[in-house]
Every structure is written in C-alpha cells, then in structure tokens.
Design a protein around this motif. Sequence first.
Motif, mmCIF file in Angstrom:
data_model
loop_
_atom_site.group_PDB
_atom_site.id
_atom_site.type_symbol
_atom_site.label_atom_id
_atom_site.label_comp_id
_atom_site.label_asym_id
_atom_site.label_seq_id
_atom_site.Cartn_x
_atom_site.Cartn_y
_atom_site.Cartn_z
ATOM 1 N N THR A 72 0.926 -1.482 -0.567
ATOM 2 C CA THR A 72 0.114 -0.158 0.582
ATOM 3 C C THR A 72 1.452 1.584 -0.253
ATOM 4 O OG1 THR A 72 -0.324 0.072 1.900
ATOM 5 C CG2 THR A 72 -1.669 -0.802 1.189
ATOM 6 N N VAL A 73 2.084 1.232 0.422
ATOM 7 C CA VAL A 73 3.030 2.894 0.681
ATOM 8 C C VAL A 73 4.241 2.416 -0.194
ATOM 9 C CG1 VAL A 73 2.547 2.971 2.617
ATOM 10 C CG2 VAL A 73 4.072 1.570 2.236
ATOM 11 N N SER A 74 3.766 1.306 -1.673
ATOM 12 C CA SER A 74 5.173 0.990 -2.309
ATOM 13 C C SER A 74 5.743 2.762 -3.129
ATOM 14 C CB SER A 74 5.638 -0.085 -3.214
ATOM 15 O OG SER A 74 4.620 0.005 -4.087
ATOM 16 N N ALA A 75 5.101 2.846 -3.763
ATOM 17 C CA ALA A 75 4.983 4.259 -4.477
ATOM 18 C C ALA A 75 5.543 5.650 -4.080
ATOM 19 C CB ALA A 75 3.626 4.355 -5.425
ATOM 20 N N GLU A 76 5.023 5.413 -2.701
ATOM 21 C CA GLU A 76 5.544 6.538 -1.553
ATOM 22 C C GLU A 76 7.170 6.368 -0.849
ATOM 23 O OE1 GLU A 76 0.755 6.436 -1.630
ATOM 24 O OE2 GLU A 76 2.391 5.406 -1.187
ATOM 25 N N LEU A 77 7.343 5.193 -0.547
ATOM 26 C CA LEU A 77 7.894 4.976 -0.552
ATOM 27 C C LEU A 77 9.566 5.564 -1.743
ATOM 28 C CD1 LEU A 77 7.920 1.359 1.879
ATOM 29 C CD2 LEU A 77 8.313 3.680 2.311
ATOM 30 N N THR A 78 8.899 4.510 -2.944
ATOM 31 C CA THR A 78 9.674 5.245 -3.545
ATOM 32 C C THR A 78 10.243 6.738 -4.382
ATOM 33 O OG1 THR A 78 9.439 3.270 -5.333
ATOM 34 C CG2 THR A 78 10.261 5.253 -5.964
ATOM 35 N N ASP A 79 9.208 7.320 -4.194
ATOM 36 C CA ASP A 79 9.042 9.121 -4.092
ATOM 37 C C ASP A 79 10.077 9.625 -2.876
ATOM 38 O OD1 ASP A 79 6.807 9.183 -2.859
ATOM 39 O OD2 ASP A 79 5.316 9.652 -4.786
ATOM 40 N N GLY A 80 9.638 9.202 -1.949
ATOM 41 C CA GLY A 80 10.549 9.739 -0.622
ATOM 42 C C GLY A 80 9.078 10.242 0.159
ATOM 43 N N ARG A 81 8.247 10.255 -0.171
ATOM 44 C CA ARG A 81 6.777 10.914 0.903
ATOM 45 C C ARG A 81 6.538 10.561 2.252
ATOM 46 N NH1 ARG A 81 1.688 10.336 -3.340
ATOM 47 N NH2 ARG A 81 3.187 8.872 -4.537
ATOM 48 N N LEU A 82 7.695 9.361 2.456
ATOM 49 C CA LEU A 82 7.185 8.427 3.086
ATOM 50 C C LEU A 82 8.590 7.373 3.540
ATOM 51 C CD1 LEU A 82 3.953 6.492 3.367
ATOM 52 C CD2 LEU A 82 4.911 8.500 4.525
ATOM 53 N N VAL A 83 8.724 7.276 4.097
ATOM 54 C CA VAL A 83 10.373 6.680 5.174
ATOM 55 C C VAL A 83 10.114 5.087 5.358
ATOM 56 C CG1 VAL A 83 12.720 7.526 5.815
ATOM 57 C CG2 VAL A 83 11.584 8.971 5.020
ATOM 58 N N ARG A 84 11.037 4.294 5.359
ATOM 59 C CA ARG A 84 11.217 3.213 6.160
ATOM 60 C C ARG A 84 11.575 2.933 7.121
ATOM 61 N NH1 ARG A 84 10.514 -2.308 3.592
ATOM 62 N NH2 ARG A 84 10.708 -1.311 1.585
ATOM 63 N N LEU A 85 11.240 2.615 8.305
ATOM 64 C CA LEU A 85 11.847 2.887 9.374
ATOM 65 C C LEU A 85 12.365 1.272 10.059
ATOM 66 C CD1 LEU A 85 9.120 4.297 11.724
ATOM 67 C CD2 LEU A 85 10.781 6.104 10.782
ATOM 68 N N PRO A 86 13.157 1.711 10.258
ATOM 69 C CA PRO A 86 14.439 0.188 10.616
ATOM 70 C C PRO A 86 13.731 -0.753 12.523
ATOM 71 C CG PRO A 86 15.417 2.332 12.089
ATOM 72 C CD PRO A 86 14.287 3.138 10.892
#
Length: 299
Positions: free
Chosen positions: A243-257
Amino acid sequence: METRQLLAFTTVVQTGSFTKAAATLNCSQPTITTRIKALEEALGVVLFRRLPRGIQMTSAGVELLPFARNIINLTEKARKAITMNGEPHGKLVIGSAQSLTDYRLLPLIEYMCWRYPSVQLSLHSRNTLNNLASVRDGQLDCAFFIGAIEPREGLETTVLCPEPLVMVAGPNHMLTQRQSLTEDDITSSTLIRAENGASYHELFENSLGYDDTRAPVLELDSVDAAKRAVASGLGIALMPEVTVSAELTDGRLVRLPWSATFRVYTQFGWRQDNSTNPAVTALVSAAAQVVSDQVASLT
C-alpha cells in the motif's frame, strides 16, 4: 419433510399469516395449512400457536427456522448448479480489507468479469473480524483478509501470498534519523492505525505490549488518509508494504528500521458448506493465479 413444506413455514414466518403466505406463494390458504400440518406431523411438534390476534411461533418453530432457511437455500443452489451444468454463475457477496481491495484485488475483479461473465461480484470493504463473522453467518459468501495462519472455526481458508508489513514515517519525523529503533521509540510515538480493526494491528500491539496510555493513537479507516497523516508528520504507522510502495519510492514516506516479529498473509476464506459452489471455486482458483502473478511482477 419436504422443501415445499419448509418454504410454506418460512413464508408464514416472513409474512406473519397463512393468508399472506398463500398470496406470496400463489396458492390457496388451505394448501398452506395442509403443508404446515404435514410438517408438524413429520417432526412431531407444533410450530405455530393460533392466537386471537394472529399466530406466534413456538420454541420448536424458532429452532427449526434457521435450518429450514438453510435447506431451502441449499436446494436452490443445487437446482441452479444442475441447470447450469456446474458453470460458475450467480452473485458472490465478498468482504475485503480496504488495502486488499485497492492494491491487490482490482486485477482479480477484472479477470473474473472477463472469464466468468455469469458471476456477479459485489465487494465490500470492512475490517477482518466483521468480514469473517459475516461469512460464518451467511451475510457474505467469502472474504479476503490479512492475518496470521491459524484455524478459523467454520471456515475453509487458503493462503494467497505473504503480506510484508512496513513501519513508515514522514520524511521529517525524528525517528527517520535513527539507525535502529527500540520498543520505547515505537510505543512512545503517536501511532496511526490505518484500517482500524485490521488484525495485524492487534498482533503488532500485542508483540510490544502496547499501551494506549503511553502515546496518542489516531484511528483512521482510510488507507489514503493514514498515508497523508503520516507524510505530514502526525505519527508513524504499520502498513502492508504493497500500500505504500509508491510513497517509499518517491520519498513521501520513509521506511523505519524496524521488523515485525510475526508474519501475516493475504488469505481467502469461505464457509465450509459453500465449498462446492462453482462460483466460489472459480474465485479461489482465479485469486491464486492473479495474486501469484502480481507478486511475481513486483519482485
């Protein structure tokens, strides 16, 4: 005990009188009376009390009613299956999580419409617990859901694919600067629950001993609203990665460790007594193929 007797019984219950039941079934009132009397004699019980102001079901009638409805329903399904030579047809009322409806199932719906034009699909997005309960009680024919692999009473289930989860934050959230996260980092941050009622939220919060009193919780039913809230810096969220792959790719969201200590899967469930329904069987087969192709295209 005959189906027409059970149909007379359920129609009397539905309409509230023998006269109205006769009109509904396009027969005479004596015919309805005869069928009810024959049913009572076959079962050895009284189904209705005749009162001055109408009729009232006895306790035996109340107990018989759900069985009678199921028998009539199954008889009708059998009749349709035979007349259609087993070809998938009819209406399927399907429950689904919103994330699956929007990000997994649209290609499946398209496939079913082209491959099985005699099957009418009706898709409803609700949370997992409500969907599975509705499948059990017959309000839904089947449901797609995200959850752990475990026995589900009264249901048949099949796993379609693993569903990776990811913890996300907005690009300016302070946790994005960390190389690793502690449980305190997570449980002291505002948690945004997308798809309130999704089963993976419960698994996540139980795994951390999450306490709502330690940090605010923002509950949202919309996946898109949750993503916007996270992107704006209101908090962090655990969401299916698809559901968030597009936002992770363009930087609108960041994956936390952070990685979950549990695994969940996209699954399909239907009532055990619905296993021979050709339309359900067709949907199971199509779902396995379409979701498998979708997952392969993303890897």
